[in-house]
Design a protein around this motif. Structure first.
Motif, PDB file in Angstrom:
ATOM      1  N   ASP A   1      47.161  33.637  50.722  1.00  0.00           N
ATOM      2  CA  ASP A   1      45.929  33.795  49.956  1.00  0.00           C
ATOM      3  C   ASP A   1      45.299  32.443  49.623  1.00  0.00           C
ATOM      4  O   ASP A   1      44.065  32.298  49.643  1.00  0.00           O
ATOM      5  CB  ASP A   1      46.200  34.588  48.680  1.00  0.00           C
ATOM      6  CG  ASP A   1      46.244  36.093  48.943  1.00  0.00           C
ATOM      7  OD1 ASP A   1      46.250  36.489  50.127  1.00  0.00           O
ATOM      8  OD2 ASP A   1      46.287  36.869  47.971  1.00  0.00           O
TER       9      ASP A   1
ATOM     10  N   ARG B   1      49.188  27.689  40.495  1.00  0.00           N
ATOM     11  CA  ARG B   1      47.848  28.233  40.729  1.00  0.00           C
ATOM     12  C   ARG B   1      46.785  27.378  40.044  1.00  0.00           C
ATOM     13  O   ARG B   1      45.724  27.100  40.614  1.00  0.00           O
ATOM     14  CB  ARG B   1      47.758  29.669  40.224  1.00  0.00           C
ATOM     15  CG  ARG B   1      48.317  30.705  41.186  1.00  0.00           C
ATOM     16  CD  ARG B   1      48.185  32.090  40.611  1.00  0.00           C
ATOM     17  NE  ARG B   1      49.359  32.475  39.834  1.00  0.00           N
ATOM     18  CZ  ARG B   1      49.370  33.417  38.900  1.00  0.00           C
ATOM     19  NH1 ARG B   1      48.258  34.062  38.604  1.00  0.00           N
ATOM     20  NH2 ARG B   1      50.481  33.721  38.275  1.00  0.00           N
TER      21      ARG B   1
ATOM     22  N   ALA C   1      44.407  34.894  41.130  1.00  0.00           N
ATOM     23  CA  ALA C   1      45.042  36.211  41.143  1.00  0.00           C
ATOM     24  C   ALA C   1      46.294  36.269  42.017  1.00  0.00           C
ATOM     25  O   ALA C   1      46.927  37.327  42.110  1.00  0.00           O
ATOM     26  CB  ALA C   1      44.033  37.255  41.624  1.00  0.00           C
ATOM     27  N   ASP C   2      46.670  35.159  42.632  1.00  0.00           N
ATOM     28  CA  ASP C   2      47.777  35.151  43.603  1.00  0.00           C
ATOM     29  C   ASP C   2      49.125  35.170  42.883  1.00  0.00           C
ATOM     30  O   ASP C   2      49.656  34.139  42.501  1.00  0.00           O
ATOM     31  CB  ASP C   2      47.661  33.920  44.505  1.00  0.00           C
ATOM     32  CG  ASP C   2      48.660  33.937  45.643  1.00  0.00           C
ATOM     33  OD1 ASP C   2      49.456  34.890  45.731  1.00  0.00           O
ATOM     34  OD2 ASP C   2      48.641  32.985  46.452  1.00  0.00           O
ATOM     35  N   LYS C   3      49.696  36.359  42.744  1.00  0.00           N
ATOM     36  CA  LYS C   3      50.959  36.514  42.018  1.00  0.00           C
ATOM     37  C   LYS C   3      52.164  35.994  42.807  1.00  0.00           C
ATOM     38  O   LYS C   3      53.270  35.939  42.276  1.00  0.00           O
ATOM     39  CB  LYS C   3      51.172  37.991  41.668  1.00  0.00           C
ATOM     40  CG  LYS C   3      50.145  38.549  40.689  1.00  0.00           C
ATOM     41  CD  LYS C   3      50.196  37.815  39.353  1.00  0.00           C
ATOM     42  CE  LYS C   3      49.375  38.518  38.279  1.00  0.00           C
ATOM     43  NZ  LYS C   3      47.929  38.304  38.452  1.00  0.00           N
ATOM     44  N   ALA C   4      51.954  35.613  44.059  1.00  0.00           N
ATOM     45  CA  ALA C   4      53.051  35.025  44.843  1.00  0.00           C
ATOM     46  C   ALA C   4      53.374  33.613  44.375  1.00  0.00           C
ATOM     47  O   ALA C   4      54.426  33.075  44.724  1.00  0.00           O
ATOM     48  CB  ALA C   4      52.696  35.022  46.329  1.00  0.00           C
TER      49      ALA C   4
ATOM     50  N   PRO D   1      53.547  30.695  41.058  1.00  0.00           N
ATOM     51  CA  PRO D   1      53.627  30.554  39.600  1.00  0.00           C
ATOM     52  C   PRO D   1      52.296  30.086  39.013  1.00  0.00           C
ATOM     53  O   PRO D   1      51.505  29.409  39.685  1.00  0.00           O
ATOM     54  CB  PRO D   1      54.727  29.511  39.397  1.00  0.00           C
ATOM     55  CG  PRO D   1      54.851  28.793  40.684  1.00  0.00           C
ATOM     56  CD  PRO D   1      54.462  29.757  41.756  1.00  0.00           C
ATOM     57  N   GLY D   2      52.058  30.442  37.760  1.00  0.00           N
ATOM     58  CA  GLY D   2      50.778  30.155  37.131  1.00  0.00           C
ATOM     59  C   GLY D   2      50.424  28.685  37.108  1.00  0.00           C
ATOM     60  O   GLY D   2      49.263  28.305  37.333  1.00  0.00           O
TER      61      GLY D   2
END
Length: 283
Positions: free
Chosen positions: A79, A147, A138-141, A143-144
């Motif tokens: 993503d 991101r 929004a990429d949950k793959a 870590p915040g």
């Protein structure tokens, strides 16, 4: 890589791997692009026309291959890679506008302001740019914290130290004679900064340490400079059919070709590529 034989095997299998990754990026871009009914139909059609047009997907390839090289799980960077293609596509839409380069052809198709209209092109470009940030967020793959860093790097590459600055410099100084240092600076801002961000983001997703990320950045910086010189060469001697876009539009501008000649420009391109290879070997 420590073993030369292993390196050669990887290099031999790379074209097949790249094609597989490109196909995967294309499929995911189609999923991430706005679907019919989510926004006015003409805008959605224009965005998909621009984003899904056939292309090299060079920037997402850098993200994916760098992430893979540093051990990321397959798909972890997909993503983020697609987000960089969205940023690139947005930059092309805006760069082609009548107020900018007034281009008529892009990726073998009429530019978006020709195929639709200028207002729709502007909205599509702005929408694509913001969709890229939304996709990363929004990429949950990932870590915040990572991101957030990717969004920051992407935004910096677009903004006043990157694409926007380069385009402004190009427009304001277009009729000025430039030396090679000025040409390299312009090419770095217009092309190289986003390429560097893509490669370094891939390395970060793969868990590379700070020193390796720095070397990957130098690799990408050199590749970006070589990439733009190649583009200048194509503009000088290529055909519209082969390039898939307008050619000859740089004739009145100072470029690597006008400064160094075709042979000199090719030599400079090869020098950058050699330096890129050396930087990658040190990563």
């Amino acid at each position: 890589m420590d073993d030369q034989g292993t390196l050669q095997q990887v290099q031999q299998g790379l074209p097949t791997r790249v094609e597989a990754l490109r196909a995967r990026v294309d499929r995911r871009l189609a999923e991430l692009a706005p679907a019919p009914g989510t926004a006015p139909d003409r805008l959605v059609e224009a965005v998909r026309y621009s984003l899904l047009a056939p292309g090299k997907r060079f920037r997402p390839m850098l993200v994916l291959l760098a992430a893979e090289a540093f051990g990321a799980n397959e798909g972890a960077a997909l993503d983020a890679a697609c987000a960089f293609e969205m940023i690139h596509a947005a930059s092309l839409v805006l760069d082609d506008l009548p107020a900018m380069d007034d281009a008529g052809l892009r990726r073998g198709l009429p530019t978006i302001h020709r195929a639709f209209d200028e207002a729709t092109a502007i909205l599509a470009g702005v929408g694509l740019l913001n969709q890229a940030y939304a996709v990363i967020a929004a990429d949950k793959a990932l870590p915040g914290e990572l991101r957030a860093e990717i969004v920051a790097r992407a935004a910096q590459a677009v903004g006043f130290m990157g694409l926007v600055a380069g385009q402004a410099r190009d427009l304001l100084d277009r009729d000025q004679l430039r030396d090679m240092a000025a040409i390299d600076r312009l090419n770095h801002e217009k092309t190289g900064v986003l390429i560097i961000a893509a490669a370094q983001v891939g390395a970060l997703i793969g868990g590379a340490d700070a020193a390796a990320v720095e070397q990957v950045g130098e690799f990408a910086r050199r590749v970006g400079l070589a990439f733009q010189i190649r583009d200048d060469i194509i503009d000088a001697e290529g055909s519209v059919e082969a390039a898939g876009k307008d050619v000859g539009k740089d004739a009145a501008m100072t470029t690597a070709v006008s400064r160094l000649g075709l042979a000199g420009a090719r030599a400079a391109m090869e020098e950058h590529l050699s330096a890129a290879e050396a930087a990658l070997a040190s990563a």
